[in-house]
Motif scaffolding. Structure first.
Motif, PDB file in Angstrom:
ATOM      1  N   SER A 142      -6.519  12.266  -6.368  1.00 52.21           N
ATOM      2  CA  SER A 142      -7.246  11.677  -7.489  1.00 52.21           C
ATOM      3  C   SER A 142      -6.732  12.157  -8.837  1.00 52.21           C
ATOM      4  O   SER A 142      -7.009  11.541  -9.865  1.00 52.21           O
ATOM      5  CB  SER A 142      -8.744  11.967  -7.361  1.00 52.21           C
ATOM      6  OG  SER A 142      -8.967  13.362  -7.406  1.00 52.21           O
ATOM      7  N   ASN A 160      -9.196   6.285  -4.633  1.00 51.87           N
ATOM      8  CA  ASN A 160      -9.046   7.740  -4.473  1.00 51.87           C
ATOM      9  C   ASN A 160      -9.712   8.246  -3.204  1.00 51.87           C
ATOM     10  O   ASN A 160      -9.291   9.258  -2.646  1.00 51.87           O
ATOM     11  CB  ASN A 160      -9.595   8.449  -5.699  1.00 51.87           C
ATOM     12  CG  ASN A 160      -8.726   8.254  -6.925  1.00 51.87           C
ATOM     13  OD1 ASN A 160      -7.529   7.978  -6.809  1.00 51.87           O
ATOM     14  ND2 ASN A 160      -9.318   8.369  -8.104  1.00 51.87           N
ATOM     15  N   CYS A 179       6.841   3.738  -4.076  1.00 54.53           N
ATOM     16  CA  CYS A 179       5.787   4.340  -4.873  1.00 54.53           C
ATOM     17  C   CYS A 179       6.179   5.780  -5.181  1.00 54.53           C
ATOM     18  O   CYS A 179       6.992   6.389  -4.475  1.00 54.53           O
ATOM     19  CB  CYS A 179       4.421   4.280  -4.196  1.00 54.53           C
ATOM     20  SG  CYS A 179       4.216   5.318  -2.758  1.00 54.53           S
ATOM     21  N   SER A 182       0.848  -1.185   0.000  1.00 52.36           N
ATOM     22  CA  SER A 182       0.000   0.000   0.000  1.00 52.36           C
ATOM     23  C   SER A 182       0.882   1.231   0.000  1.00 52.36           C
ATOM     24  O   SER A 182       1.986   1.220   0.548  1.00 52.36           O
ATOM     25  CB  SER A 182      -0.897   0.029   1.240  1.00 52.36           C
ATOM     26  OG  SER A 182      -1.736  -1.094   1.294  1.00 52.36           O
ATOM     27  N   ARG A 190      -6.008   1.668  -7.358  1.00 54.07           N
ATOM     28  CA  ARG A 190      -6.028   2.859  -6.508  1.00 54.07           C
ATOM     29  C   ARG A 190      -7.421   3.053  -5.945  1.00 54.07           C
ATOM     30  O   ARG A 190      -8.419   2.685  -6.565  1.00 54.07           O
ATOM     31  CB  ARG A 190      -5.588   4.090  -7.291  1.00 54.07           C
ATOM     32  CG  ARG A 190      -6.492   4.508  -8.431  1.00 54.07           C
ATOM     33  CD  ARG A 190      -5.837   5.603  -9.290  1.00 54.07           C
ATOM     34  NE  ARG A 190      -5.563   6.808  -8.507  1.00 54.07           N
ATOM     35  CZ  ARG A 190      -4.658   7.724  -8.854  1.00 54.07           C
ATOM     36  NH1 ARG A 190      -3.940   7.565  -9.949  1.00 54.07           N
ATOM     37  NH2 ARG A 190      -4.493   8.790  -8.107  1.00 54.07           N
ATOM     38  N   TRP A 237      -4.604   8.732 -13.280  1.00 54.32           N
ATOM     39  CA  TRP A 237      -5.668   9.136 -12.359  1.00 54.32           C
ATOM     40  C   TRP A 237      -7.005   8.567 -12.772  1.00 54.32           C
ATOM     41  O   TRP A 237      -7.894   8.375 -11.954  1.00 54.32           O
ATOM     42  CB  TRP A 237      -5.717  10.657 -12.227  1.00 54.32           C
ATOM     43  CG  TRP A 237      -6.068  11.405 -13.483  1.00 54.32           C
ATOM     44  CD1 TRP A 237      -5.197  12.010 -14.339  1.00 54.32           C
ATOM     45  CD2 TRP A 237      -7.374  11.660 -14.013  1.00 54.32           C
ATOM     46  NE1 TRP A 237      -5.872  12.602 -15.370  1.00 54.32           N
ATOM     47  CE2 TRP A 237      -7.210  12.420 -15.196  1.00 54.32           C
ATOM     48  CE3 TRP A 237      -8.672  11.336 -13.605  1.00 54.32           C
ATOM     49  CZ2 TRP A 237      -8.279  12.845 -15.961  1.00 54.32           C
ATOM     50  CZ3 TRP A 237      -9.742  11.762 -14.361  1.00 54.32           C
ATOM     51  CH2 TRP A 237      -9.533  12.500 -15.534  1.00 54.32           C
ATOM     52  N   MET A 254       0.298   7.585 -10.486  1.00 52.71           N
ATOM     53  CA  MET A 254       1.081   6.887  -9.478  1.00 52.71           C
ATOM     54  C   MET A 254       1.887   5.771 -10.116  1.00 52.71           C
ATOM     55  O   MET A 254       1.442   5.149 -11.089  1.00 52.71           O
ATOM     56  CB  MET A 254       0.159   6.297  -8.414  1.00 52.71           C
ATOM     57  CG  MET A 254      -0.751   7.296  -7.726  1.00 52.71           C
ATOM     58  SD  MET A 254       0.158   8.527  -6.771  1.00 52.71           S
ATOM     59  CE  MET A 254       0.913   7.476  -5.516  1.00 52.71           C
ATOM     60  N   THR A 282      -4.991   6.169  -1.590  1.00 54.18           N
ATOM     61  CA  THR A 282      -4.082   5.036  -1.503  1.00 54.18           C
ATOM     62  C   THR A 282      -3.980   4.320  -2.837  1.00 54.18           C
ATOM     63  O   THR A 282      -4.982   4.155  -3.543  1.00 54.18           O
ATOM     64  CB  THR A 282      -4.550   4.048  -0.423  1.00 54.18           C
ATOM     65  OG1 THR A 282      -4.611   4.729   0.842  1.00 54.18           O
ATOM     66  CG2 THR A 282      -3.590   2.875  -0.291  1.00 54.18           C
ATOM     67  N   VAL A 283      -2.771   3.906  -3.157  1.00 57.02           N
ATOM     68  CA  VAL A 283      -2.533   3.054  -4.314  1.00 57.02           C
ATOM     69  C   VAL A 283      -1.976   1.734  -3.801  1.00 57.02           C
ATOM     70  O   VAL A 283      -1.256   1.702  -2.797  1.00 57.02           O
ATOM     71  CB  VAL A 283      -1.584   3.728  -5.316  1.00 57.02           C
ATOM     72  CG1 VAL A 283      -0.209   3.955  -4.729  1.00 57.02           C
ATOM     73  CG2 VAL A 283      -1.504   2.934  -6.609  1.00 57.02           C
ATOM     74  N   TYR A 284      -2.331   0.661  -4.483  1.00 59.63           N
ATOM     75  CA  TYR A 284      -1.945  -0.671  -4.056  1.00 59.63           C
ATOM     76  C   TYR A 284      -1.143  -1.380  -5.145  1.00 59.63           C
ATOM     77  O   TYR A 284      -1.302  -1.099  -6.331  1.00 59.63           O
ATOM     78  CB  TYR A 284      -3.184  -1.512  -3.745  1.00 59.63           C
ATOM     79  CG  TYR A 284      -4.099  -0.901  -2.718  1.00 59.63           C
ATOM     80  CD1 TYR A 284      -5.219  -0.158  -3.095  1.00 59.63           C
ATOM     81  CD2 TYR A 284      -3.850  -1.057  -1.358  1.00 59.63           C
ATOM     82  CE1 TYR A 284      -6.061   0.406  -2.156  1.00 59.63           C
ATOM     83  CE2 TYR A 284      -4.690  -0.494  -0.406  1.00 59.63           C
ATOM     84  CZ  TYR A 284      -5.791   0.230  -0.805  1.00 59.63           C
ATOM     85  OH  TYR A 284      -6.624   0.793   0.134  1.00 59.63           O
TER      86      TYR A 284
END
Length: 123
Positions: A30, A73, A95, A21, A71, A53, A34, A77-79
Motif C-alpha cells: 500500500s 491494496n 509493472c 494484473s 490498485r 500509493w 506502481m 494488486t495493480v491493474y
C-alpha cells in the motif's frame, strides 16, 4: 524485497480490451508507487501509466483516455485496463514498483520489475 507477477496479456483484435494484473508480494504494498511500462520489438521501453500509493495517476499521452490504472491494496494488486486497443499497443507490458509518495514516470526511478506479459493487437 518485492516480487511482481504480471498476468492478463494475450491476443486481441483492434478495438478490443484487455485487463492486465500485477500481483505484488510484501506487506507494504500500500506504500508503493506502481507503474506500467511497455516495450515493443526493436523499440525502447516506454512509460504507460503510474499510480501513487494514495491513488494519484498519470498516463502517457498515447494511452490517455483509453487505459486506466487502478490498485487494490487489500489484494496487493495493480491493474491496467486497456480499451480501444490499437496495433501499435502491441508490446511486452511490465509493472514496476518503488517506495515514495508520488507517482513516477521514468523507468530508472523504479526498484522492482515483473517479468512482463505479452499483449498483441491484431488489425
Amino acid at each position: 524485497q518485492v516480487q511482481l507477477v504480471e498476468s492478463g496479456g494475450g491476443l486481441v483484435q483492434a478495438g478490443g480490451s484487455l485487463r492486465l494484473s500485477c500481483a505484488a508480494s510484501g506487506r507494504t504494498f500500500s506504500r508503493y508507487a506502481m507503474g506500467w511500462f511497455r516495450q515493443a520489438p526493436g523499440k525502447e521501453r516506454e512509460f504507460v501509466g503510474a499510480i501513487s500509493w494514495s491513488g494519484g495517476r498519470t498516463y502517457a499521452d498515447s494511452v490517455k483516455g483509453r487505459f486506466t490504472i487502478s490498485r487494490d491494496n487489500a489484494k496487493n494488486t495493480v491493474y491496467l485496463q486497456m480499451n480501444s486497443l490499437k496495433p501499435e499497443d502491441t508490446a511486452v507490458y511490465y509493472c514496476a514498483a518503488r517506495g515514495g509518495s508520488s507517482y513516477y514516470t521514468v523507468g530508472t526511478d523504479y526498484d522492482y520489475w515483473g517479468q512482463g506479459t505479452q499483449v498483441t493487437v491484431s488489425s
